[in-house]
Motif scaffolding. Structure first.
Motif, PDB file in Angstrom:
ATOM      1  N   PHE A   1       0.793  -1.353   0.060  1.00  0.00           N
ATOM      2  CA  PHE A   1      -0.133  -0.099  -0.035  1.00  0.00           C
ATOM      3  C   PHE A   1       0.863   1.418   0.098  1.00  0.00           C
ATOM      4  CE2 PHE A   1      -2.830   2.960   2.515  1.00  0.00           C
ATOM      5  CZ  PHE A   1      -3.810   2.879   1.682  1.00  0.00           C
TER       6      PHE A   1
ATOM      7  N   GLN B   1       2.856   6.499  -7.061  1.00  0.00           N
ATOM      8  CA  GLN B   1       1.820   7.254  -7.784  1.00  0.00           C
ATOM      9  C   GLN B   1       2.468   8.540  -8.007  1.00  0.00           C
ATOM     10  OE1 GLN B   1      -0.763   6.695  -9.159  1.00  0.00           O
ATOM     11  NE2 GLN B   1      -1.558   8.856  -9.493  1.00  0.00           N
ATOM     12  N   LYS B   2       3.387   9.056  -7.035  1.00  0.00           N
ATOM     13  CA  LYS B   2       3.838  10.398  -7.097  1.00  0.00           C
ATOM     14  C   LYS B   2       4.891  10.460  -8.323  1.00  0.00           C
ATOM     15  CE  LYS B   2       4.188  12.204  -3.025  1.00  0.00           C
ATOM     16  NZ  LYS B   2       4.718  12.500  -1.856  1.00  0.00           N
TER      17      LYS B   2
ATOM     18  N   GLN C   1       0.431   3.641 -14.623  1.00  0.00           N
ATOM     19  CA  GLN C   1      -0.742   4.391 -13.720  1.00  0.00           C
ATOM     20  C   GLN C   1      -1.647   3.562 -13.038  1.00  0.00           C
ATOM     21  OE1 GLN C   1      -1.637   8.797 -13.780  1.00  0.00           O
ATOM     22  NE2 GLN C   1      -3.444   7.681 -14.842  1.00  0.00           N
TER      23      GLN C   1
ATOM     24  N   PHE D   1      -3.102  -0.436  -5.464  1.00  0.00           N
ATOM     25  CA  PHE D   1      -3.196   0.285  -4.582  1.00  0.00           C
ATOM     26  C   PHE D   1      -4.794  -0.078  -3.899  1.00  0.00           C
ATOM     27  CE2 PHE D   1      -5.165   4.156  -2.126  1.00  0.00           C
ATOM     28  CZ  PHE D   1      -3.792   4.427  -1.250  1.00  0.00           C
TER      29      PHE D   1
ATOM     30  N   ALA E   1      -5.902  -1.716  -0.396  1.00  0.00           N
ATOM     31  CA  ALA E   1      -6.644  -0.897   0.323  1.00  0.00           C
ATOM     32  C   ALA E   1      -8.000  -1.686   0.474  1.00  0.00           C
ATOM     33  CB  ALA E   1      -7.188   0.418  -0.434  1.00  0.00           C
TER      34      ALA E   1
ATOM     35  N   LYS F   1      -9.437  -3.355   4.086  1.00  0.00           N
ATOM     36  CA  LYS F   1     -10.491  -2.889   5.061  1.00  0.00           C
ATOM     37  C   LYS F   1     -11.056  -4.253   5.230  1.00  0.00           C
ATOM     38  CE  LYS F   1     -14.621  -0.309   4.147  1.00  0.00           C
ATOM     39  NZ  LYS F   1     -15.053  -0.657   5.294  1.00  0.00           N
TER      40      LYS F   1
ATOM     41  N   MET G   1       0.043  12.223   1.219  1.00  0.00           N
ATOM     42  CA  MET G   1      -0.592  11.858  -0.024  1.00  0.00           C
ATOM     43  C   MET G   1      -1.167  13.165  -0.882  1.00  0.00           C
ATOM     44  SD  MET G   1      -2.531   8.348  -0.915  1.00  0.00           S
ATOM     45  CE  MET G   1      -2.771   8.030  -2.466  1.00  0.00           C
TER      46      MET G   1
ATOM     47  N   LEU H   1       0.419  14.506  -3.939  1.00  0.00           N
ATOM     48  CA  LEU H   1       0.252  14.020  -5.289  1.00  0.00           C
ATOM     49  C   LEU H   1      -0.364  15.027  -6.133  1.00  0.00           C
ATOM     50  CD1 LEU H   1      -0.353  10.353  -4.692  1.00  0.00           C
ATOM     51  CD2 LEU H   1       1.108  11.256  -6.197  1.00  0.00           C
TER      52      LEU H   1
ATOM     53  N   GLN I   1       7.994  13.823   0.438  1.00  0.00           N
ATOM     54  CA  GLN I   1       6.984  13.762   1.470  1.00  0.00           C
ATOM     55  C   GLN I   1       6.024  15.067   1.088  1.00  0.00           C
ATOM     56  OE1 GLN I   1       6.256  11.636   3.606  1.00  0.00           O
ATOM     57  NE2 GLN I   1       8.040  10.677   3.066  1.00  0.00           N
ATOM     58  N   SER I   2       6.455  16.078   0.593  1.00  0.00           N
ATOM     59  CA  SER I   2       5.566  17.345   0.208  1.00  0.00           C
ATOM     60  C   SER I   2       5.194  17.365  -1.203  1.00  0.00           C
ATOM     61  CB  SER I   2       6.191  18.598   0.636  1.00  0.00           C
ATOM     62  OG  SER I   2       7.344  18.885  -0.384  1.00  0.00           O
ATOM     63  N   GLY I   3       5.849  16.589  -1.921  1.00  0.00           N
ATOM     64  CA  GLY I   3       5.380  16.561  -3.509  1.00  0.00           C
ATOM     65  C   GLY I   3       6.015  17.858  -4.279  1.00  0.00           C
TER      66      GLY I   3
ATOM     67  N   ALA J   1      -4.105  11.616 -14.509  1.00  0.00           N
ATOM     68  CA  ALA J   1      -3.318  11.295 -13.459  1.00  0.00           C
ATOM     69  C   ALA J   1      -4.026  11.779 -11.938  1.00  0.00           C
ATOM     70  CB  ALA J   1      -1.865  11.969 -13.571  1.00  0.00           C
TER      71      ALA J   1
ATOM     72  N   ALA K   1      -6.916   9.253 -11.273  1.00  0.00           N
ATOM     73  CA  ALA K   1      -6.304   8.264 -10.435  1.00  0.00           C
ATOM     74  C   ALA K   1      -6.168   8.531  -9.156  1.00  0.00           C
ATOM     75  CB  ALA K   1      -5.200   7.700 -11.535  1.00  0.00           C
ATOM     76  N   THR K   2      -5.178   9.458  -8.842  1.00  0.00           N
ATOM     77  CA  THR K   2      -4.872   9.854  -7.676  1.00  0.00           C
ATOM     78  C   THR K   2      -6.195  10.028  -6.652  1.00  0.00           C
ATOM     79  OG1 THR K   2      -3.027  11.066  -8.148  1.00  0.00           O
ATOM     80  CG2 THR K   2      -3.628  11.675  -6.071  1.00  0.00           C
TER      81      THR K   2
ATOM     82  N   MET L   1      -7.395   6.762  -5.653  1.00  0.00           N
ATOM     83  CA  MET L   1      -6.742   6.133  -4.662  1.00  0.00           C
ATOM     84  C   MET L   1      -6.992   6.805  -3.351  1.00  0.00           C
ATOM     85  SD  MET L   1      -2.917   5.777  -6.854  1.00  0.00           S
ATOM     86  CE  MET L   1      -2.064   5.329  -5.543  1.00  0.00           C
TER      87      MET L   1
ATOM     88  N   ALA M   1     -10.028   5.424  -2.066  1.00  0.00           N
ATOM     89  CA  ALA M   1      -9.922   4.098  -1.345  1.00  0.00           C
ATOM     90  C   ALA M   1      -9.298   4.008  -0.062  1.00  0.00           C
ATOM     91  CB  ALA M   1      -8.960   3.229  -2.493  1.00  0.00           C
ATOM     92  N   ALA M   2      -8.161   5.171   0.067  1.00  0.00           N
ATOM     93  CA  ALA M   2      -7.571   5.091   1.200  1.00  0.00           C
ATOM     94  C   ALA M   2      -8.616   5.559   2.649  1.00  0.00           C
ATOM     95  CB  ALA M   2      -6.262   5.962   1.192  1.00  0.00           C
TER      96      ALA M   2
ATOM     97  N   ARG N   1     -11.540   4.979   2.529  1.00  0.00           N
ATOM     98  CA  ARG N   1     -12.551   4.161   3.021  1.00  0.00           C
ATOM     99  C   ARG N   1     -12.226   3.077   3.867  1.00  0.00           C
ATOM    100  NH1 ARG N   1     -13.974   3.456  -2.695  1.00  0.00           N
ATOM    101  NH2 ARG N   1     -12.601   1.914  -2.772  1.00  0.00           N
ATOM    102  N   LEU N   2     -10.720   2.999   4.044  1.00  0.00           N
ATOM    103  CA  LEU N   2     -10.296   2.200   5.307  1.00  0.00           C
ATOM    104  C   LEU N   2     -10.750   2.530   6.469  1.00  0.00           C
ATOM    105  CD1 LEU N   2      -6.573   1.805   4.067  1.00  0.00           C
ATOM    106  CD2 LEU N   2      -8.191  -0.001   4.525  1.00  0.00           C
TER     107      LEU N   2
ATOM    108  N   ALA O   1     -13.417   4.812   7.020  1.00  0.00           N
ATOM    109  CA  ALA O   1     -14.850   4.993   7.078  1.00  0.00           C
ATOM    110  C   ALA O   1     -15.752   4.283   7.611  1.00  0.00           C
ATOM    111  CB  ALA O   1     -15.289   5.235   5.691  1.00  0.00           C
TER     112      ALA O   1
END
Lengths: 144, 149
Positions: A18, A25-26, A114, A121, A125, A129, B1, B4, B65-67, B133, B136-137, B140, B143-144, B146-147, B149
């Motif tokens: 994960f 992705q970055k 991508q 990912f 996730a 979950k 994140m 991104l 870390q900051s992008g 892009a 897609a981010t 993602m 989805a993160a 939802r973990l 939620a």
């Protein structure tokens, strides 16, 4: 005890994958953002190398009873901190011919990377979950 | 994140400015006067892009870390400083050279519509890639989230 419950089974491996997908992705977004930048060389990290390191860590952990932290060892492209934090140092360059502006863009490969990364990912996730839902259900049954 | 999104946003901004420059070049391909009415053919603009944000100087893990060490920025918008090319012979034009070796010629902008159109199309396609892009981010991040939620 709680740490053993949370860190048992596939949880740590899912968490490592994960984190890897989130960091990668970055890189992919950066490659797309620089798709028309002169002299920019597209960069990525090797997914098979990370999967190999993850597989080896899973094997080591399996030998120790499938409990505890997962000891994923970094390589020249992946730095793993003490708390499992992951930082990528891309060396691999995405293929493709050099254009006249010295950029080796390859939009099709970028889109493929991508989609694959986002899928990885989301799978991680969703599985994480499922694990947390299972734990929640188990705790709920005990409490009831 | 969330850093991104900065990466994709910087790409979208860069491509939008490229499109603006190409549009301005096309719009002014026959502009022979400046805003004050003097004979000064429009000079072509070209956007020069460079990797990174151009100011943070953050490299490696700190920037990751900051992008902010990622992304793209506009290094410069170059204005074509070459001498106007006298391409059109039109001695009756009020803008024609009155004397000198180019007497009777009208200085033109020298903008090639085909080049500008291709640049505009490339900018639009690159903009769309950045939108993909960002999309897609976004999925993602959802989805993160939802973990928890």
């Amino acid at each position: 005890v709680f740490g053993e419950v949370v860190n048992s089974g596939s949880g740590p491996a899912l968490e490592a994958a994960f984190r890897f997908a989130a960091q990668r992705q970055k890189l992919i977004a950066n490659n797309i953002a620089n798709i028309t930048t002169p002299n920019f060389v597209q960069q990525d990290v090797s997914v098979p190398e990370f999967q190999r390191a993850l597989g080896e860590a899973i094997e080591r952990r399996r030998g120790a009873g499938n409990l505890g932290d997962l000891d994923v060892r970094g390589d020249d492209e992946v730095d793993i901190g003490a708390n499992g934090a992951l930082a990528l140092k891309p060396n691999s360059t995405i293929g493709g011919i050099m254009f006249q502006d010295r950029n080796n863009r390859d939009l099709e490969k970028l889109e493929q990377a991508q989609i694959e990364n986002a899928t990885m990912f989301r799978v991680c996730a969703d599985l994480l979950k499922s694990r947390s839902d299972l734990m929640r259900a188990a705790i709920g049954e005990r409490a009831g | 994140m969330y850093g991104l999104f900065d990466v994709s946003t910087s790409g979208m901004i860069a491509q939008r400015v490229r499109l603006e420059a190409a549009s301005a070049n096309l719009a002014n391909q026959n502009s022979l006067l400046d805003s004050k009415g003097n004979i000064a053919p429009y000079r072509r603009r070209e956007v020069m892009l460079a990797a990174g944000d151009g100011k943070s100087g953050l490299e490696g893990a700190d920037g990751a870390q900051s992008g902010r060490s990622f992304g793209v920025h506009i290094a410069e918008i170059q204005v074509d400083k070459s001498d106007p090319v006298p391409v059109k012979y039109d001695p009756t034009s009020p803008y024609a050279y009155k004397d000198g070796p180019y007497k009777g010629y009208v200085a033109m902008t020298g903008i090639n519509p085909a080049v500008e159109t291709v640049n505009a199309m490339e900018a639009v396609r690159a903009y769309e890639a950045n939108v993909m892009a960002a999309e897609a981010t976004k999925q993602m991040v959802a989805a993160a989230l939802r973990l928890i939620a």
